[in-house]
Design an enzyme around this catalytic site. Structure first.
Site, short mmCIF file in Angstrom:
data_model
loop_
_atom_site.label_atom_id
_atom_site.label_comp_id
_atom_site.label_asym_id
_atom_site.label_seq_id
_atom_site.Cartn_x
_atom_site.Cartn_y
_atom_site.Cartn_z
N PRO A 88 34.67 44.49 40.83
CA PRO A 88 35.94 44.90 40.22
C PRO A 88 36.51 46.16 40.86
O PRO A 88 37.68 46.47 40.67
CB PRO A 88 35.56 45.18 38.75
CG PRO A 88 34.24 44.53 38.54
CD PRO A 88 33.56 44.49 39.87
N GLU A 115 27.57 44.98 36.21
CA GLU A 115 26.97 46.30 36.02
C GLU A 115 26.88 47.08 37.32
O GLU A 115 26.86 48.30 37.32
CB GLU A 115 25.58 46.19 35.40
CG GLU A 115 25.59 45.71 33.96
CD GLU A 115 25.62 44.20 33.82
OE1 GLU A 115 25.87 43.51 34.84
OE2 GLU A 115 25.41 43.70 32.71
N ARG A 152 41.70 26.62 51.98
CA ARG A 152 43.00 25.96 52.10
C ARG A 152 43.73 26.32 53.39
O ARG A 152 44.62 25.59 53.83
CB ARG A 152 43.89 26.32 50.90
CG ARG A 152 43.39 25.73 49.59
CD ARG A 152 44.11 26.33 48.41
NE ARG A 152 45.56 26.17 48.49
CZ ARG A 152 46.22 25.09 48.12
NH1 ARG A 152 45.58 24.06 47.61
NH2 ARG A 152 47.54 25.03 48.25
N ASP A 166 53.48 26.54 49.78
CA ASP A 166 53.80 26.61 48.37
C ASP A 166 53.90 28.07 47.95
O ASP A 166 54.16 28.93 48.76
CB ASP A 166 52.79 25.80 47.55
CG ASP A 166 51.36 26.18 47.89
OD1 ASP A 166 51.16 27.24 48.52
OD2 ASP A 166 50.46 25.41 47.54
CL1 6GU Z 1 34.94 40.33 42.14
N1 6GU Z 1 33.52 40.74 39.96
C1 6GU Z 1 33.39 40.95 38.64
N2 6GU Z 1 32.18 41.09 38.14
N3 6GU Z 1 34.42 41.05 37.81
C2 6GU Z 1 35.61 40.89 38.34
C3 6GU Z 1 35.83 40.66 39.70
C4 6GU Z 1 34.74 40.59 40.50
N4 6GU Z 1 37.15 40.55 39.91
C5 6GU Z 1 37.71 40.71 38.74
N5 6GU Z 1 36.80 40.93 37.78
#
Ligand code: 6GU
Length: 248
Positions: A88, A115, A152, A166
């Protein structure tokens, strides 16, 4: 191209390879895809992939050794890969990035868990990628999203190369689509689409595409470099909205 993921849940990737476009691309040899079990690259007797965080705190952190050992093993076998870590904290994934990644010969995706992954793993990573601002328990679904979006753009994967044109290819959202029946529950397909007039149809679609993008994704519209054709479309769009009036 070769796309390889390393994960503590390799079975999850059956969802990617069981069906659809990705399955066919794999069968036709356009994409070599493998999900490797991180546990097979552990070093300790109990084959642990995570441990308590130094400094304390909730949750476990993924240990660095299995990732390092995997990438070493992979490199010896297939050559140096381009390495992605799902997290994230990464750059938010987008279609242009998918296109760039599709040019890599060997793509490796390390699946982190929410985590966290020991920070030292980032020294063997070329790019950290997130798929959006929400939390997933692990990077597996993100890795599948990345693998499919990348595939793709691999030549031959989309039967019809036009299908690549698209949403997003030109920085605009798709126009609406209709199929049979021509009238359903009193809702008629726009007349222009049934007119057979390909020039009118094309302009109608471009206008709808532009209108949707402006209304739903002004951020995309603001980023877009307008071509002469785009400007003509906007002029037609405004004209259609104000009716016959030409000045004022
Ligand atoms: Cl790449 N990993 C995790 N654990 N949560 C996420 C993510 C990735 N992308 C958005 N939320």
């Amino acid at each position: 191209m070769r796309i390889s993921v390393v994960t503590i849940f390799p079975e999850m990737f059956e969802a990617l390879t069981c069906c659809g476009v990705f399955k066919r691309a794999k069968e036709e040899g356009l994409i070599q895809f493998d999900a490797y079990n991180l546990r097979n690259f552990t070093t300790d007797r109990h084959r642990t992939t995570d441990a308590y965080p130094f400094g304390g705190g909730p949750g476990m952190v993924m240990r660095p050794e299995p990732f390092f050992r995997f990438v070493d093993w992979y490199t010896e076998r297939f050559g140096k890969p381009y390495v992605i870590l799902t997290t994230p904290q990464g750059e938010v994934f987008h279609n242009e990035l998918a296109m760039e990644l599709s040019k890599k010969e060997n793509l490796v995706i390390l699946c982190g868990r929410y985590e966290g992954v020991d920070e030292r793993v980032t020294t063997i990573v070329d790019k950290e990628i997130s798929i959006g601002d929400y939390v997933l328990s692990g990077g597996e679904l993100a890795a599948m999203v990345i693998a499919e979006a990348v595939s793709r753009f691999v030549p031959g994967v989309m039967g019809d190369e036009e299908s690549l044109k698209d949403s997003f290819y030109n920085g605009l959202l798709d126009h609406p689509s209709y199929t049979r029946p021509a009238v359903y529950k009193g809702m008629a397909v726009p007349e222009v689409l049934r007119s057979g007039d390909h020039e009118r149809i094309e302009m109608y679609r471009k206008m709808e595409s532009m209108k949707r993008t402006i209304l739903r994704r002004p951020d995309l519209f603001m980023k877009k470099e307008l071509t002469e054709e785009d400007k003509r479309v906007i002029v037609e769009l405004v004209r259609s909205l104000v009716g016959g009036e030409s000045r004022d």
